[in-house]
Scaffold this motif. Sequence first.
Motif, short mmCIF file in Angstrom:
data_model
loop_
_atom_site.label_atom_id
_atom_site.label_comp_id
_atom_site.label_asym_id
_atom_site.label_seq_id
_atom_site.Cartn_x
_atom_site.Cartn_y
_atom_site.Cartn_z
N VAL A 27 0.93 -1.36 0.03
CA VAL A 27 0.11 -0.09 -0.20
C VAL A 27 0.98 1.24 0.14
O VAL A 27 0.47 2.25 -0.77
N LEU A 28 2.01 1.17 1.01
CA LEU A 28 2.77 2.37 1.03
C LEU A 28 3.40 2.65 -0.34
O LEU A 28 3.33 3.70 -0.83
N LEU A 29 3.95 1.85 -1.03
CA LEU A 29 4.78 2.00 -2.22
C LEU A 29 3.76 2.21 -3.42
O LEU A 29 3.94 3.07 -4.27
N ALA A 30 2.57 1.49 -3.33
CA ALA A 30 1.55 1.90 -4.36
C ALA A 30 0.98 3.34 -4.30
O ALA A 30 0.91 4.15 -5.48
N VAL A 31 1.02 3.90 -3.26
CA VAL A 31 0.37 5.36 -3.16
C VAL A 31 1.58 6.18 -3.71
O VAL A 31 1.26 7.20 -4.34
N PHE A 32 2.81 5.77 -2.93
CA PHE A 32 3.95 6.64 -3.39
C PHE A 32 4.04 6.77 -5.14
O PHE A 32 4.20 7.60 -5.88
N CYS A 33 4.07 5.40 -5.70
CA CYS A 33 4.36 5.42 -7.11
C CYS A 33 2.98 5.64 -7.88
O CYS A 33 3.38 6.20 -9.16
N GLY A 34 1.89 5.81 -7.37
CA GLY A 34 0.64 6.19 -8.11
C GLY A 34 0.64 7.81 -7.85
O GLY A 34 0.59 8.57 -9.18
N GLY A 47 1.41 3.32 -11.99
CA GLY A 47 2.47 3.63 -11.07
C GLY A 47 2.19 2.34 -9.96
O GLY A 47 3.18 1.82 -9.48
N GLU A 48 0.95 1.97 -9.63
CA GLU A 48 0.72 1.14 -8.96
C GLU A 48 1.02 -0.30 -9.28
O GLU A 48 1.58 -1.20 -8.60
N LEU A 49 0.89 -0.47 -10.57
CA LEU A 49 1.31 -1.72 -11.11
C LEU A 49 2.77 -1.87 -11.06
O LEU A 49 3.16 -2.99 -10.83
N CYS A 50 3.59 -0.91 -11.19
CA CYS A 50 4.90 -0.92 -11.21
C CYS A 50 5.56 -1.21 -9.86
O CYS A 50 6.55 -2.17 -9.72
N ALA A 305 -7.93 4.68 -2.30
CA ALA A 305 -6.51 4.92 -1.58
C ALA A 305 -6.13 3.84 -1.07
O ALA A 305 -4.81 3.80 -1.04
N VAL A 306 -6.75 2.61 -0.60
CA VAL A 306 -6.10 1.64 0.17
C VAL A 306 -6.15 0.20 -0.80
O VAL A 306 -5.56 -0.31 -1.38
N PHE A 307 -7.36 -0.05 -0.95
CA PHE A 307 -7.66 -1.67 -1.66
C PHE A 307 -7.62 -1.57 -2.94
O PHE A 307 -7.08 -2.51 -3.34
N ALA A 308 -7.83 -0.39 -3.75
CA ALA A 308 -7.72 -0.58 -5.23
C ALA A 308 -5.92 -0.41 -5.41
O ALA A 308 -5.42 -1.61 -5.98
N PRO A 309 -5.25 0.08 -4.86
CA PRO A 309 -3.73 0.09 -4.97
C PRO A 309 -3.20 -1.04 -4.77
O PRO A 309 -2.36 -1.51 -5.14
N LEU A 310 -3.64 -1.52 -3.40
CA LEU A 310 -3.32 -3.04 -2.94
C LEU A 310 -3.54 -4.01 -3.99
O LEU A 310 -2.59 -4.80 -4.48
N PHE A 312 -3.84 -3.51 -7.48
CA PHE A 312 -2.97 -3.25 -8.63
C PHE A 312 -1.62 -3.90 -8.08
O PHE A 312 -1.17 -4.29 -9.26
N ALA A 313 -1.06 -3.33 -7.02
CA ALA A 313 0.28 -4.01 -6.73
C ALA A 313 0.28 -5.42 -6.66
O ALA A 313 1.26 -5.94 -7.24
N THR A 314 -0.77 -6.16 -6.32
CA THR A 314 -0.70 -7.65 -6.23
C THR A 314 -0.98 -7.97 -7.54
O THR A 314 -0.14 -9.13 -7.77
N ALA A 315 -1.69 -7.45 -8.40
CA ALA A 315 -1.67 -8.05 -9.66
C ALA A 315 -0.32 -7.78 -10.54
O ALA A 315 0.21 -8.60 -11.28
#
Length: 448
Positions: A27-34, A47-50, A305-310, A312-315
């Motif tokens: 979540v932290l990295l997804a928010v930052f990269c997003g 960014g979240e996928l990255c 802010a939380v679930f969706a970035p998580l 996408f990062a998991t994907a």
Amino acid sequence: MPLAAPPIPPLPAHQLFVFLLQAGLLVLLAVFCGRLATRLRMPAVAGELCVGILLGPTVLGNIAPSAANWLLPRDAGQFHLLDALGQIGVVLLVGITGMEMDMSLLRRRSTTALSVGFGGLVLPFGLGFTAGWATPASLLPDGTHRLVFALFLAVALCVSALPVIAKTLTDMNLIHRNVGQVTLAAGMVDDVIGWILLSVVSAMAVGGAGRDSIVTPLLATTLVLAVTFFILGPLVGRAMKAAERTSDTATVVGSVTAFILLSAAATHALGLEAMFGAFLAGTLISSGPRAVRARLAPLRTVVLAVFAPLFFATAGLRLDLGALEKPATLAAAAVLLLIAVLGKVAGVFAGARAVGLSAWESLALGGALNARGVIQLVIATVGLRIGVLNATTYTLVVLVAIATSLMAAPILRWTMRRIEHTAEEQLRLHDRSVLEWKPADQTPDTVV
């Protein structure tokens, strides 16, 4: 007298620790990269996928395999904890997408929306089916029927991502333009038909490719639609009116969340895709009073802010760009992207021209609806879960989703400079600016 079954032991301490560490870090990295992606004028989802690419087999798995194995152990039980959290997130995200559907807009522009929407569905579907049928056997998962794979790929290439499109139009201040209005209406058509197609093809993948596997999901889809709009519709309408009379936001948010999750469970139990039920639940809520929908802002904030970035990062964790080192796979990725872009843009262009829109307006619509983003990522995840896609084909579909989402803004900038403002658009912009100036005690409307 039979003895009571022993209680189920709690989650082991180390497994819980790793799960919490994974979720928090993602979540932290997804928010930052997003945020970084938006500063670079790209969709936040890129960014979240990255994040998943950085922590997955593509980067960390190659640079520091031991660290990657410790943080993301190759253990199904451990990874399924993240999967479960991500699935809740994506179900709620799809529900929120349905909640943003403006059914009155769809009715007002029904002819144009249907022509543009169907044009953007039929040609990409046909090209995607052809590509799936011609895909080398080496790229197909073991045991997957080629017909099911071709249909699934066709569905993945014909959809559009309404959340990404709406966010792009908002960021570029194009919502008030005629192109923006038609894009949203046509995107709604694509979304509705896309979820129906996904449910049917997913049921075929689970049940086989025979006649019964086609008829049964179609009957189940018809039943779900009938129950949704003729039984649940009036009940939800009354519930929304009752919610308008209460000031308890927590109850409204909790009830809507439960309704979306239970609707997803119901369609899943019928052999259809869970996302279909969540989307239908969202469309029912979208017809409720504005005051009630405004109270759902906390749910939207937490999900986006939380679930969706998580999710996408998991994907992205399953994305292995190392597969592109093989010439055949790289060629397949290029062909798939070319088919996706040409099919969508040409199909939308033809549909728009058929109802009298100008060439530049038709190109702008094609560029906007070409964005697959969120929806194609969800479809790719579903395909991987039910075994229609393997790691390689999953990577190809996700790459198409990212690339087409990045193309939308440049195409819109290029085409919209050549389309003059109309008096209707100026009036709509004025009305929108008036609506945006609200008293401080009112909750502003939000757009996905």
